[in-house]
Design an enzyme around this catalytic site. Structure first.
Site, PDB file in Angstrom:
ATOM      1  N   GLU A 182      30.796  95.736 -13.635  1.00  0.00           N
ATOM      2  CA  GLU A 182      30.175  93.957 -14.188  1.00  0.00           C
ATOM      3  C   GLU A 182      30.579  94.043 -15.825  1.00  0.00           C
ATOM      4  O   GLU A 182      29.605  92.917 -16.517  1.00  0.00           O
ATOM      5  CB  GLU A 182      28.971  93.579 -14.033  1.00  0.00           C
ATOM      6  CG  GLU A 182      28.909  94.556 -12.887  1.00  0.00           C
ATOM      7  CD  GLU A 182      26.663  94.353 -12.677  1.00  0.00           C
ATOM      8  OE1 GLU A 182      26.167  94.117 -13.595  1.00  0.00           O
ATOM      9  OE2 GLU A 182      26.150  94.765 -11.244  1.00  0.00           O
ATOM     10  N   GLU A 297      28.632  97.478  -2.496  1.00  0.00           N
ATOM     11  CA  GLU A 297      27.444  97.471  -2.155  1.00  0.00           C
ATOM     12  C   GLU A 297      26.490  96.679  -1.448  1.00  0.00           C
ATOM     13  O   GLU A 297      25.108  96.244  -2.202  1.00  0.00           O
ATOM     14  CB  GLU A 297      26.344  97.204  -4.019  1.00  0.00           C
ATOM     15  CG  GLU A 297      27.193  98.280  -5.258  1.00  0.00           C
ATOM     16  CD  GLU A 297      26.458  97.689  -6.345  1.00  0.00           C
ATOM     17  OE1 GLU A 297      25.561  97.413  -6.444  1.00  0.00           O
ATOM     18  OE2 GLU A 297      27.334  98.007  -7.028  1.00  0.00           O
TER      19      GLU A 297
END
Ligand code: G3I
Length: 397
Positions: A182, A297
């Site tokens: 991220e 995810e």
């Protein structure tokens, strides 16, 4: 008074059968209790997600909480044993939800505590599962001592020593590492789209290259992955973020940074616009860079869905079906993980944020197994998506 071992074993056998994990039972128990169940009901052994994915040369897996795994021999009774059986039966690849983050490994600046992560690795080894490492460099889940200890003078040393020690500790045992997690956020206003993280502030933009090179030296066997979210939809902000991630990947490749895959986290909203051409194009662009794309995810957020459990489950199943049909049509997408395997242990049901809490106060239903560890419609949607995916090179289960 001594526990009645026969009764205990029978209870466990019934629980395991209820779970459909009959393949895990000892022969004598299976012979007595096993009843043939149609694939529309059974979900263990040849009817599991692990088996159906492998049959198409894919890997299905999930994020796992090692604290729920009983790796000291599968004792009878207790829901944790059923959770462990479910994970073993359904996942061909697993990732620790939190145990390998800085916060999970580093109680103090000079200490690496691998207890939970080693427990997770032992469980995966017992189940013949591949393992994703998550993650070596992130701006969240940093230990409490980080801010007061790490500065511009020592940040490079802290980052490289962490990566060398952790990736070195599991050298040769990790399928793929989320090396950096991220790092892109165009909202932070930088031309390169980098998120203003402590790593960027303390080391500068080359912290990413440093992380990947260090990981490659520490474990040349692991596939090295950049992992991010919010790059799935065709909305203006997600399109902008996706383009910034592509530019990041192109920069890595142009500088000879060792990277093998990009993780698309795939935290999808059940209602609202669904992924489409932008994601397909992204996957193809990554393929042109010889990068694999992992669904790392996936879960489906039902916080804003109206209707009862059945309506929510149907909507969730539709998202899994449509999303996986889209991404698995691309040959460089070999892996799908969900972020958790049962609604009983989803991060979405632990968050008090408005984007996670349902107005009716009911729990979210984002995963293939419900909170009673029974297969949800999402389970059958995932399995059908694997079955209809173009076959890849066969894998063992
Ligand atoms: O273990 C401590 C416990 O001792 C303490 O009592 C409790 C209350 O403070 O906190 C517990 O740690 C929590 C940990 O989850 C284990 O439950 C942390 O506070 C909490 O921040 C942590 O949340 C995790 C979050 O990442 C941040 O690390 C979630 O479980 C996890 O699902 C989530 O996963 C992330 C991925 O790593 C990256 N992509 C997004 C995804 C969802 O946010």
């Amino acid at each position: 008074m001594a526990e009645n071992p026969e009764l205990t074993r029978r209870e466990f056998g019934r629980a395991a059968l209820a779970l459909g994990a009959s393949a895990m039972l000892p022969g004598w128990m299976r012979a007595q209790e096993l009843d043939a169940q149609p694939p529309s009901v059974s979900f263990s052994g040849p009817n599991s997600l692990r088996f159906h994915a492998a049959a198409r040369g894919l890997l299905y897996g999930a994020a796992v909480n090692p604290a729920l795994l009983d790796v000291d021999g599968v004792a009878a009774g207790g829901t944790n044993d059923i959770y462990a059986l479910l994970v073993k039966e359904q996942a061909g690849i697993v990732v620790p939800e939190n145990a390998m983050k800085w916060e999970g490994l580093r109680p103090a600046p000079s200490i690496f505590d691998f207890t939970q992560a080693d427990r997770f690795m032992r469980s995966a080894a017992l189940a013949g599962q591949k393992v994703r490492g998550h993650n070596l460099c992130w701006h969240e889940a940093l230990p409490s001592w980080f801010k007061s200890t790490v500065n511009q003078a020592n940040a490079r040393t802290h980052l490289t020593r962490h990566i060398r020690t952790v990736a070195g500790h599991y050298r040769g045992q990790i399928h793929s590492w989320d090396v950096v997690n991220e790092a892109i956020d165009p909202e932070d206003g930088r031309p390169d789209g980098l998120r203003k993280t402590p790593w960027l502030e303390l080391i500068g933009p080359d912290y990413l290259d440093l992380a990947f090179h260090t990981a490659a030296e520490a474990d040349p066997h692991a596939r090295l992955t950049y992992n991010d979210y919010g790059i799935e939809l065709d909305s203006p902000d997600q399109t902008r973020k996706r383009e910034a991630v592509l530019e990041l990947l192109q920069g890595f490749k142009s500088r000879g940074v060792p990277i093998h895959a990009v993780g698309v986290q795939s935290h999808i909203q059940a209602d609202g616009p669904q992924p489409g051409v932008g994601l397909k194009s992204f996957i193809r662009e990554a393929g042109k860079m010889h990068l694999e794309v992992y669904v790392t995810e996936m879960d489906v957020n039902t916080h804003s869905l109206t209707g009862g459990p059945e309506a929510q489950d149907a909507a969730v199943a539709e998202v899994y079906r449509d999303y996986l049909t889209l991404v698995l049509a691309e040959p460089n997408v070999p892996i799908v993980l969900t972020w958790g395997i049962t609604d009983a242990n989803s991060w979405l049901n632990e968050m008090n944020e408005p984007w996670a809490k349902r107005k009716d106060g009911a729990k979210q239903r984002p995963l293939p197994f419900d909170e009673n560890l029974k297969p949800a419609p999402a389970f059958f949607a995932l399995r059908a998506a694997f079955d209809s995916a173009p076959p890849r090179r066969k894998r063992r289960g």
